[in-house]
Design a protein around this motif. Structure first.
Motif, mmCIF file in Angstrom:
data_model
loop_
_atom_site.group_PDB
_atom_site.id
_atom_site.type_symbol
_atom_site.label_atom_id
_atom_site.label_comp_id
_atom_site.label_asym_id
_atom_site.label_seq_id
_atom_site.Cartn_x
_atom_site.Cartn_y
_atom_site.Cartn_z
ATOM 1 N N TYR A 253 42.214 27.426 48.461
ATOM 2 C CA TYR A 253 42.935 28.060 47.255
ATOM 3 C C TYR A 253 42.198 27.851 45.923
ATOM 4 N N LEU A 254 41.766 26.464 45.795
ATOM 5 C CA LEU A 254 41.084 26.332 44.683
ATOM 6 C C LEU A 254 39.828 27.047 44.176
ATOM 7 N N SER A 255 39.066 27.280 45.437
ATOM 8 C CA SER A 255 37.854 28.158 45.459
ATOM 9 C C SER A 255 38.197 29.479 45.168
ATOM 10 N N ARG A 256 39.481 29.964 45.233
ATOM 11 C CA ARG A 256 39.771 31.401 44.953
ATOM 12 C C ARG A 256 40.833 31.268 43.668
ATOM 13 N N PHE A 257 40.925 30.348 43.013
ATOM 14 C CA PHE A 257 42.104 30.125 41.937
ATOM 15 C C PHE A 257 41.924 31.142 40.845
ATOM 16 N N GLY A 258 40.580 31.197 40.321
ATOM 17 C CA GLY A 258 40.411 32.036 39.132
ATOM 18 C C GLY A 258 40.753 33.481 39.706
ATOM 19 N N ASP A 259 40.474 34.017 40.676
ATOM 20 C CA ASP A 259 41.057 35.267 41.003
ATOM 21 C C ASP A 259 42.327 35.540 41.021
ATOM 22 N N ASN A 260 43.141 34.499 41.564
ATOM 23 C CA ASN A 260 44.484 34.478 41.656
ATOM 24 C C ASN A 260 45.230 34.308 40.224
ATOM 25 N N ARG A 262 43.868 35.405 37.675
ATOM 26 C CA ARG A 262 43.540 36.859 36.675
ATOM 27 C C ARG A 262 44.360 37.978 37.497
ATOM 28 N N ARG A 263 44.971 37.852 38.868
ATOM 29 C CA ARG A 263 45.793 38.832 39.519
ATOM 30 C C ARG A 263 47.437 38.556 38.854
ATOM 31 N N ARG A 264 47.771 37.242 38.550
ATOM 32 C CA ARG A 264 48.791 37.134 37.905
ATOM 33 C C ARG A 264 48.958 37.628 36.732
ATOM 34 N N PRO A 361 50.247 36.660 43.128
ATOM 35 C CA PRO A 361 49.000 37.215 43.354
ATOM 36 C C PRO A 361 48.913 38.133 44.410
ATOM 37 N N SER A 362 49.663 38.024 45.809
ATOM 38 C CA SER A 362 49.787 39.104 46.861
ATOM 39 C C SER A 362 50.569 40.227 46.511
ATOM 40 N N MET A 363 50.929 40.575 45.244
ATOM 41 C CA MET A 363 52.016 41.607 45.138
ATOM 42 C C MET A 363 51.063 43.012 45.330
ATOM 43 N N LYS A 364 51.474 43.806 45.990
ATOM 44 C CA LYS A 364 51.125 45.051 46.012
ATOM 45 C C LYS A 364 51.368 45.980 45.147
#
Length: 384
Positions: A253-260, A262-264, A361-364
């Protein structure tokens, strides 16, 4: 029941939607074959990767965020009765650890707009017994670390940052951006699943933000039963470590942290845009603070309408949460131990008007639109 009226949670882990990612499926399968569930290679990998992301000296992974706070306080070799200044409004993990060590929590008020330390009150609360300032970066918004560090330097006090809710956010200190939790000598965070960087269970970390091998070694010993080397215990310690499985999850999840992150930010910005015309709703400062990663989108509602709004949302299948319904000095467990040298006006009033809306982040998109529609409907109908 239509899709719009399905239960919308306050938080939902991404994995519940996506299933086990292939990358984790492979790494965890390898881990199961090796059987190295404690202090496996992934723990050191995660510590190094997080230190690199934060641009800090060292990261020590531990069992949870509360252990991180306890170990950080223990490492300072404080004496019973020494005082630690911390906010009166927020989750009481820091105050709890301060009390367990026989120290005195000195509570100061928070700013109405930011929910964080009021630096003016902070200076008023300092006494000859004060040794530590422990700010919380609440709901993702960093405290005013520039002011806090100036006060700490003036009185030669140590600062420990509680960044459990603010990982990924930036502080501006001396005109330079620093990651939340890395401005003071020590920082602490939590990897509870709902945090900005969340595991699939408990986890936490301590950040050592200066080149201080003695402090780093002391912390390493403290979280490993006070051992200098195996079976040789040189100080009182504790047993707190991040499981290897959780380290594998956190590396992913750290490798995807930037994307998450930005979603927040996008979700919070959409709320702010949608609610900007609602005079009855006081919004957080998301749009006004650079590089602020919201852990929670917390609004303020007139106290005679807050509970009604929450009940209305619940009937629509939308979860919301009051963080936090009682300030720390009003909690039965801590009231006998705290010192409150200043007025705590905002900390007394905020529990009656704050309400956090789903922001994860997973909110639709349809879920957020359902929340926005329901909030607008409540205020529209309540004016009729």
């Amino acid at each position: 029941m239509t899709e719009t009226f399905k239960k919308i949670p306050i938080f939902r882990p991404e994995v519940t939607d996506t299933g086990l990612p292939q990358e984790l499926r492979i790494s965890i399968s390898e881990l199961l074959k090796q059987g190295c569930f404690i202090r496996g290679r992934a723990v050191l990998d995660f510590e190094n990767q997080l230190a690199q992301y934060l641009s800090t000296n060292n990261v020590i992974a531990v069992g949870n965020g509360t252990d991180a706070l306890l170990a950080a306080l223990m490492a300072l070799e404080l004496n019973k009765g020494d005082e630690v200044i911390t906010p009166a409004f927020g989750y009481p993990a820091a105050a709890e650890m301060i009390c367990l060590l026989g120290l005195t929590p000195v509570l100061v008020d928070v700013d109405w707009n930011t929910f964080n330390f009021d630096p003016v009150q902070l200076e008023e609360a300092i006494s000859p017994k004060t040794k530590v300032i422990l700010p919380l970066h609440l709901f993702g918004l960093p405290a005013r670390m520039d002011d806090i560090m100036q006060i700490a330097d003036k009185y030669q006090l140590t600062v420990i940052e509680d960044a459990a809710q603010s990982l990924g956010s930036d502080c501006v200190v001396d005109g330079k951006k620093r990651k939340s939790g890395t401005v003071a000598s020590l920082g602490c965070t939590s990897f509870f699943p709902s945090k900005n960087l969340g595991a699939w269970g408990d986890g936490g970390a301590i950040f050592v933000n200066r080149d201080d091998p003695k402090l780093w070694n002391r912390l390493r010993s403290i979280v490993n039963h006070g051992q200098e080397k195996k079976y040789f215990h040189t100080m009182l310690g504790m047993n707190s470590r991040l499981d290897t499985v959780q380290a594998e999850v956190l590396c992913y999840y750290l490798s995807r942290f930037g994307d998450n992150c930005r979603r927040r930010v996008r979700i919070a910005s959409r709320y702010t845009e949608s609610f900007s015309q609602l005079e009855s709703l006081e919004l957080p400062l998301c749009a006004e603070v650079n590089s602020y990663v919201p852990n929670l989108y917390t609004v303020k509602v007139a106290k005679d309408r807050r509970d009604a709004l929450q009940s209305f949302l619940n009937k629509k299948g939308i979860a919301s949460q009051v963080y936090y319904p009682l300030p720390i000095h009003r909690q039965k467990a801590y009231a006998p131990f705290v010192r409150t040298p200043v007025k705590l006006t905002n900390s007394e009033q905020l529990p009656f008007c704050v309400l956090s809306l789903p922001c994860f982040p997973s909110m639709k998109e349809w879920e957020q639109e359902a929340v926005i529609s329901a909030v607008k409907q409540f205020f529209r109908e309540s004016h009729v």
